[in-house]
Design a protein around this motif. Structure first.
Motif, PDB file in Angstrom:
ATOM      1  N   ASN A  23       0.830  -1.208   0.000  1.00 51.51           N
ATOM      2  CA  ASN A  23       0.000   0.000   0.000  1.00 51.51           C
ATOM      3  C   ASN A  23       0.864   1.259   0.000  1.00 51.51           C
ATOM      4  O   ASN A  23       0.551   2.232  -0.689  1.00 51.51           O
ATOM      5  N   PHE A  65      -5.399  -1.126  -3.067  1.00 50.12           N
ATOM      6  CA  PHE A  65      -4.055  -0.644  -2.743  1.00 50.12           C
ATOM      7  C   PHE A  65      -3.874   0.840  -3.077  1.00 50.12           C
ATOM      8  O   PHE A  65      -2.774   1.373  -2.933  1.00 50.12           O
ATOM      9  N   HIS A  67      -4.956   4.922  -2.486  1.00 48.32           N
ATOM     10  CA  HIS A  67      -5.526   5.795  -1.459  1.00 48.32           C
ATOM     11  C   HIS A  67      -5.500   7.242  -1.937  1.00 48.32           C
ATOM     12  O   HIS A  67      -4.612   7.635  -2.693  1.00 48.32           O
ATOM     13  N   LEU A  73      -4.454   6.787   3.714  1.00 46.69           N
ATOM     14  CA  LEU A  73      -3.550   5.638   3.785  1.00 46.69           C
ATOM     15  C   LEU A  73      -3.179   5.328   5.227  1.00 46.69           C
ATOM     16  O   LEU A  73      -3.249   4.167   5.663  1.00 46.69           O
ATOM     17  N   MET A  77      -3.973   1.835   7.217  1.00 48.61           N
ATOM     18  CA  MET A  77      -2.843   0.969   7.545  1.00 48.61           C
ATOM     19  C   MET A  77      -2.654   0.841   9.060  1.00 48.61           C
ATOM     20  O   MET A  77      -2.262  -0.223   9.559  1.00 48.61           O
ATOM     21  N   ALA A 193      -8.360   0.636   1.007  1.00 50.11           N
ATOM     22  CA  ALA A 193      -8.490  -0.688   1.604  1.00 50.11           C
ATOM     23  C   ALA A 193      -9.568  -0.713   2.676  1.00 50.11           C
ATOM     24  O   ALA A 193      -9.660  -1.674   3.442  1.00 50.11           O
TER      25      ALA A 193
END
Length: 202
Positions: A23, A65, A67, A73, A77, A193
């Protein structure tokens, strides 16, 4: 009093670690390719509505994957690391990766179904408007179907039309505007994601 500890608990198991790296690399590539070479990676790898000219089947996977910003992101994550490491340690690598991908693809399918329903309703409203365009109908259309960030420019057009209601070209322009709104709806990209991460949170 003894504190309980998981046997062999890994704070950064393989799948979570690799997802964080992938990512991050996708985000970095998006920024570099856009700023240095003018390549719009989002336009190629984000998920688009199936009837859009930009849609490709592989986007169901690649959008997981992509953002839209650093904080988008980071939040995804961080949540993946916080909760994903526990699941991967309990379930193992293969089962966790399968779960992650299934929830991500499932969320994409659900989002696509909701978008299809929205597009159907919007298309119905477009056809109804095109049959009988008017100032009042246009105002109602943009109030109901237009995202807030797009409304100012269309409201300016509406103000001009209201100042000269007898000019027939405004009605013709309004029909083009409604058709344009329909195209914009189909070309809204979906990135992130979040679907898979919310599956992990669940």
């Amino acid at each position: 009093m003894q504190q309980f500890r998981f046997g062999g608990f890994n704070m950064l198991p393989d799948v979570v670690k690799n997802l964080l790296i992938i990512n991050g690399l996708f985000f970095l590539a998006t920024m570099v390719l856009e700023s240095s070479f003018g390549i719009d990676l989002t336009g190629k790898l984000a998920l688009y509505y199936y009837d859009s000219d930009k849609f490709r089947p592989y986007q169901f996977v690649t959008h997981l994957f992509m953002h839209g910003s650093f904080w988008h992101l980071f939040s995804n994550m961080f949540a993946l690391w916080m909760f994903g490491n526990a699941l991967e340690n309990v379930w193992g690598t293969k089962r966790f990766l399968t779960f992650y991908l299934v929830t991500g693809l499932g969320a994409a399918a659900l989002h696509s179904a909701i978008t299809a329903y929205d597009v159907y309703n919007l298309n119905t409203a477009c056809l109804a408007y095109m049959d009988s365009p008017s100032i009042e109908a246009f105002h109602e259309f943009i109030k109901t179907h237009l995202p807030a960030y797009l409304k100012p420019s269309y409201m300016n057009f509406l103000d001009e039309w209201m100042n000269a209601p007898a000019r027939s070209e405004y009605a013709k322009e309004s029909v083009k505007a409604v058709q344009n709104i329909m195209g914009l709806k189909k070309d809204i990209p979906t990135v992130g994601a979040s679907g898979a991460v919310f599956g992990v949170l669940l």
